[in-house]
Design a protein around this motif. Structure first.
Motif, PDB file in Angstrom:
ATOM      1  N   SER A  56       0.832  -1.206   0.000  1.00  0.00           N
ATOM      2  CA  SER A  56       0.000   0.000   0.000  1.00  0.00           C
ATOM      3  C   SER A  56       0.864   1.253   0.000  1.00  0.00           C
ATOM      4  O   SER A  56       0.519   2.266  -0.629  1.00  0.00           O
ATOM      5  N   ALA A  57       1.997   1.192   0.698  1.00  0.00           N
ATOM      6  CA  ALA A  57       2.918   2.330   0.721  1.00  0.00           C
ATOM      7  C   ALA A  57       3.481   2.587  -0.674  1.00  0.00           C
ATOM      8  O   ALA A  57       3.610   3.746  -1.103  1.00  0.00           O
ATOM      9  N   LYS A  58       3.813   1.520  -1.392  1.00  0.00           N
ATOM     10  CA  LYS A  58       4.319   1.683  -2.763  1.00  0.00           C
ATOM     11  C   LYS A  58       3.242   2.270  -3.677  1.00  0.00           C
ATOM     12  O   LYS A  58       3.533   3.106  -4.540  1.00  0.00           O
ATOM     13  N   GLU A  59       2.007   1.841  -3.477  1.00  0.00           N
ATOM     14  CA  GLU A  59       0.911   2.388  -4.276  1.00  0.00           C
ATOM     15  C   GLU A  59       0.712   3.877  -3.975  1.00  0.00           C
ATOM     16  O   GLU A  59       0.380   4.664  -4.869  1.00  0.00           O
ATOM     17  N   LEU A  60       0.910   4.260  -2.714  1.00  0.00           N
ATOM     18  CA  LEU A  60       0.799   5.670  -2.350  1.00  0.00           C
ATOM     19  C   LEU A  60       1.882   6.489  -3.044  1.00  0.00           C
ATOM     20  O   LEU A  60       1.608   7.572  -3.580  1.00  0.00           O
ATOM     21  N   VAL A  61       3.105   5.978  -3.055  1.00  0.00           N
ATOM     22  CA  VAL A  61       4.203   6.665  -3.742  1.00  0.00           C
ATOM     23  C   VAL A  61       3.889   6.790  -5.230  1.00  0.00           C
ATOM     24  O   VAL A  61       4.083   7.851  -5.839  1.00  0.00           O
ATOM     25  N   PHE A  62       3.387   5.718  -5.812  1.00  0.00           N
ATOM     26  CA  PHE A  62       3.003   5.730  -7.226  1.00  0.00           C
ATOM     27  C   PHE A  62       1.935   6.793  -7.495  1.00  0.00           C
ATOM     28  O   PHE A  62       2.011   7.535  -8.486  1.00  0.00           O
ATOM     29  N   SER A  63       0.957   6.886  -6.610  1.00  0.00           N
ATOM     30  CA  SER A  63      -0.108   7.879  -6.778  1.00  0.00           C
ATOM     31  C   SER A  63       0.437   9.294  -6.674  1.00  0.00           C
ATOM     32  O   SER A  63       0.090  10.171  -7.479  1.00  0.00           O
ATOM     33  N   ILE A  64       1.299   9.526  -5.702  1.00  0.00           N
ATOM     34  CA  ILE A  64       1.865  10.865  -5.521  1.00  0.00           C
ATOM     35  C   ILE A  64       2.690  11.271  -6.737  1.00  0.00           C
ATOM     36  O   ILE A  64       2.632  12.426  -7.186  1.00  0.00           O
ATOM     37  N   LEU A  65       3.435  10.341  -7.297  1.00  0.00           N
ATOM     38  CA  LEU A  65       4.217  10.640  -8.502  1.00  0.00           C
ATOM     39  C   LEU A  65       3.302  11.076  -9.645  1.00  0.00           C
ATOM     40  O   LEU A  65       3.622  11.997 -10.400  1.00  0.00           O
ATOM     41  N   TRP A  67       0.260  12.450  -9.360  1.00  0.00           N
ATOM     42  CA  TRP A  67      -0.324  13.761  -9.048  1.00  0.00           C
ATOM     43  C   TRP A  67       0.698  14.881  -9.217  1.00  0.00           C
ATOM     44  O   TRP A  67       0.352  15.969  -9.674  1.00  0.00           O
ATOM     45  N   GLN A  68       1.934  14.620  -8.848  1.00  0.00           N
ATOM     46  CA  GLN A  68       2.952  15.665  -8.921  1.00  0.00           C
ATOM     47  C   GLN A  68       3.399  15.945 -10.355  1.00  0.00           C
ATOM     48  O   GLN A  68       3.643  17.097 -10.718  1.00  0.00           O
ATOM     49  N   THR A  69       3.518  14.909 -11.162  1.00  0.00           N
ATOM     50  CA  THR A  69       4.014  15.091 -12.530  1.00  0.00           C
ATOM     51  C   THR A  69       2.900  15.372 -13.529  1.00  0.00           C
ATOM     52  O   THR A  69       3.163  15.873 -14.620  1.00  0.00           O
ATOM     53  N   MET A  70       1.656  15.031 -13.190  1.00  0.00           N
ATOM     54  CA  MET A  70       0.501  15.163 -14.086  1.00  0.00           C
ATOM     55  C   MET A  70       0.644  14.295 -15.338  1.00  0.00           C
ATOM     56  O   MET A  70       0.000  14.541 -16.352  1.00  0.00           O
ATOM     57  N   LEU A  71       1.488  13.266 -15.269  1.00  0.00           N
ATOM     58  CA  LEU A  71       1.647  12.369 -16.408  1.00  0.00           C
ATOM     59  C   LEU A  71       0.558  11.303 -16.445  1.00  0.00           C
ATOM     60  O   LEU A  71       0.255  10.756 -17.505  1.00  0.00           O
ATOM     61  N   TYR A  72      -0.027  10.996 -15.317  1.00  0.00           N
ATOM     62  CA  TYR A  72      -1.094   9.999 -15.263  1.00  0.00           C
ATOM     63  C   TYR A  72      -1.943  10.240 -14.024  1.00  0.00           C
ATOM     64  O   TYR A  72      -1.514  10.909 -13.069  1.00  0.00           O
ATOM     65  N   LYS A  73      -3.163   9.702 -14.058  1.00  0.00           N
ATOM     66  CA  LYS A  73      -4.033   9.729 -12.888  1.00  0.00           C
ATOM     67  C   LYS A  73      -4.071   8.323 -12.300  1.00  0.00           C
ATOM     68  O   LYS A  73      -4.496   7.383 -12.974  1.00  0.00           O
ATOM     69  N   PRO A  74      -3.627   8.155 -11.073  1.00  0.00           N
ATOM     70  CA  PRO A  74      -3.632   6.814 -10.481  1.00  0.00           C
ATOM     71  C   PRO A  74      -5.048   6.308 -10.247  1.00  0.00           C
ATOM     72  O   PRO A  74      -5.948   7.084  -9.914  1.00  0.00           O
ATOM     73  N   GLN A  75      -5.218   5.026 -10.440  1.00  0.00           N
ATOM     74  CA  GLN A  75      -6.497   4.384 -10.138  1.00  0.00           C
ATOM     75  C   GLN A  75      -6.475   3.998  -8.667  1.00  0.00           C
ATOM     76  O   GLN A  75      -5.889   2.992  -8.283  1.00  0.00           O
ATOM     77  N   THR A  76      -7.093   4.808  -7.846  1.00  0.00           N
ATOM     78  CA  THR A  76      -7.003   4.615  -6.394  1.00  0.00           C
ATOM     79  C   THR A  76      -8.096   3.714  -5.841  1.00  0.00           C
ATOM     80  O   THR A  76      -8.098   3.416  -4.650  1.00  0.00           O
ATOM     81  N   THR A  77      -9.013   3.278  -6.689  1.00  0.00           N
ATOM     82  CA  THR A  77     -10.113   2.435  -6.207  1.00  0.00           C
ATOM     83  C   THR A  77      -9.931   0.978  -6.591  1.00  0.00           C
ATOM     84  O   THR A  77     -10.852   0.184  -6.477  1.00  0.00           O
ATOM     85  N   SER A  78      -8.737   0.621  -7.063  1.00  0.00           N
ATOM     86  CA  SER A  78      -8.495  -0.765  -7.469  1.00  0.00           C
ATOM     87  C   SER A  78      -8.509  -1.691  -6.262  1.00  0.00           C
ATOM     88  O   SER A  78      -8.007  -1.356  -5.188  1.00  0.00           O
ATOM     89  N   CYS A  79      -9.079  -2.861  -6.459  1.00  0.00           N
ATOM     90  CA  CYS A  79      -9.145  -3.846  -5.375  1.00  0.00           C
ATOM     91  C   CYS A  79      -7.928  -4.759  -5.359  1.00  0.00           C
ATOM     92  O   CYS A  79      -7.762  -5.565  -4.446  1.00  0.00           O
ATOM     93  N   THR A  80      -7.084  -4.664  -6.367  1.00  0.00           N
ATOM     94  CA  THR A  80      -5.916  -5.533  -6.467  1.00  0.00           C
ATOM     95  C   THR A  80      -4.728  -4.878  -5.783  1.00  0.00           C
ATOM     96  O   THR A  80      -4.151  -3.925  -6.290  1.00  0.00           O
ATOM     97  N   THR A  81      -4.363  -5.375  -4.616  1.00  0.00           N
ATOM     98  CA  THR A  81      -3.257  -4.803  -3.865  1.00  0.00           C
ATOM     99  C   THR A  81      -1.931  -5.166  -4.518  1.00  0.00           C
ATOM    100  O   THR A  81      -1.710  -6.310  -4.896  1.00  0.00           O
ATOM    101  N   GLY A  82      -1.057  -4.183  -4.626  1.00  0.00           N
ATOM    102  CA  GLY A  82       0.273  -4.438  -5.152  1.00  0.00           C
ATOM    103  C   GLY A  82       0.455  -4.045  -6.596  1.00  0.00           C
ATOM    104  O   GLY A  82       1.581  -3.873  -7.046  1.00  0.00           O
ATOM    105  N   GLU A  83      -0.617  -3.892  -7.349  1.00  0.00           N
ATOM    106  CA  GLU A  83      -0.499  -3.482  -8.741  1.00  0.00           C
ATOM    107  C   GLU A  83      -0.506  -1.961  -8.852  1.00  0.00           C
ATOM    108  O   GLU A  83      -1.042  -1.256  -7.995  1.00  0.00           O
ATOM    109  N   PHE A  84       0.097  -1.484  -9.918  1.00  0.00           N
ATOM    110  CA  PHE A  84       0.099  -0.055 -10.213  1.00  0.00           C
ATOM    111  C   PHE A  84      -0.872   0.174 -11.372  1.00  0.00           C
ATOM    112  O   PHE A  84      -0.622  -0.270 -12.491  1.00  0.00           O
ATOM    113  N   ASN A  85      -1.958   0.862 -11.095  1.00  0.00           N
ATOM    114  CA  ASN A  85      -3.010   1.056 -12.090  1.00  0.00           C
ATOM    115  C   ASN A  85      -3.243   2.539 -12.337  1.00  0.00           C
ATOM    116  O   ASN A  85      -3.222   3.349 -11.405  1.00  0.00           O
ATOM    117  N   ILE A  86      -3.472   2.881 -13.599  1.00  0.00           N
ATOM    118  CA  ILE A  86      -3.798   4.260 -13.954  1.00  0.00           C
ATOM    119  C   ILE A  86      -5.186   4.300 -14.577  1.00  0.00           C
ATOM    120  O   ILE A  86      -5.662   3.318 -15.151  1.00  0.00           O
TER     121      ILE A  86
END
Length: 317
Positions: A56-65, A67-86
């Motif tokens: 979950s911490a890695k997903e949070l870092v992925f989400s912050i990246l 939001w900060q870069t505006m290169l992608y919008k993280p999918q924060t409602t995914s039920c699959t823990t551990g994956e990085f989804n946009i």
């Protein structure tokens, strides 16, 4: 209660946000796993040897990246823990910036340029050619100029049938077709230049054409967004003829593709090619299509003159 929430936000989230920003700016290879481990080591995040908490911490870092870069919008409602989804911002269209929407947790060990390439070409380098086809690559090389009156939102929507879709991610800007390639990590100047090109493209497509400015007002990009989420800058840059931009933008009647849009060059060339291939198919479209003013004037002059002769001749008879 509101003050307590703001205090919690300041105390818990902002330190993570700021530390991620600082770590990304360090001039050395960076990974999501590495950034997460650093946050844990500095007690900014606590995972307590819990695997799911660490994921979950890695997903949070992925989400912050994102939001900060505006290169992608993280999918924060995914039920699959551990994956990085946009989030899918292009209605399932897989263009060069969105070849896939998900990566496994293993990809967190890759350096950020390689990691981002796992999704697609999010940040094209200067003079990047996204075309694989030989003819398309030749078109890329021979297209030197953009004539503002021949490529704008009015032409693209009314003549070419393009549907404009507003997106939040810079990487999806002007996306039209599917291509892929390689990506060197961008410098600060590259990012600044890309953002300048995005703003200039808004002037090209909307601001420099009266009909396109009118079209923008009809599009209502914030129709379903709460007022606090409205961007006051967008109506100014797209909806006004005269606009004082905080960033220097040099507007021209004819743009040099390589010089004015080095990062967006492939996407601009693709739009030019698409627009030039579309011809008016109705009287209404003929009236709206003023890309070739000489031909437009000649056509309507002949048509009107012919109508006058017919009417005048019928009266004489």
């Amino acid at each position: 209660m509101q003050c307590d929430k703001e205090a919690d936000w300041d105390a818990q989230f902002l330190p993570v946000w700021n530390k991620v920003k600082d770590l990304v700016l360090v001039p050395e290879p960076k990974t999501i796993d590495g950034i997460t481990d650093t946050l844990v080591q500095h007690d900014i995040l606590s995972v307590k040897d819990n695997y799911e908490a660490h994921q979950s911490a890695k997903e949070l870092v992925f989400s912050i990246l994102g939001w900060q870069t505006m290169l992608y919008k993280p999918q924060t409602t995914s039920c699959t823990t551990g994956e990085f989804n946009i989030l899918d911002e292009t209605d399932k269209h897989q263009g060069e910036a969105r070849l896939r929407l998900s990566q496994s947790s293993v990809s967190g060990k890759y350096d950020l340029p390689s990691f981002l390439l796992g999704f697609g070409m999010m940040l094209p380098p200067p003079q990047y050619c996204a075309f694989d086809d030989t003819d398309d690559r030749q078109l890329f090389n021979v297209t030197k100029q953009i004539v503002a009156k021949e490529l704008n939102a009015h032409i693209l929507t009314k003549i070419c049938g393009v549907k404009i879709q507003w997106v939040d991610s810079v990487s999806c800007h002007l996306e039209l077709d599917r291509q892929s390639g390689s990506l060197p990590w961008a410098t600060e100047n590259d990012v600044t230049e890309l953002l300048r090109e995005v703003l200039l493209s808004y002037r090209l497509l909307f601001g420099q054409s009266g009909r396109s400015r009118s079209l923008f007002r009809k599009l209502q990009p914030f129709a379903r967004i709460p007022h606090e989420g409205h961007d006051p800058f967008l109506p100014l840059i797209c909806g006004r003829k005269d606009f004082n931009c905080p960033i220097t933008l040099v507007e021209r009647e004819e743009y040099d593709v390589a010089g004015d849009f080095p990062h967006l060059r492939s996407r601009i060339v693709r739009l030019i090619s698409y627009a030039s291939s579309k011809k008016p198919r109705s009287i209404r479209q003929l009236w709206q299509d003023k890309r070739d003013s000489t031909t437009w004037l000649a056509f309507w002059s002949v048509l009107i003159f012919g109508e006058v002769l017919i009417v005048f001749g019928s009266r004489l008879n």
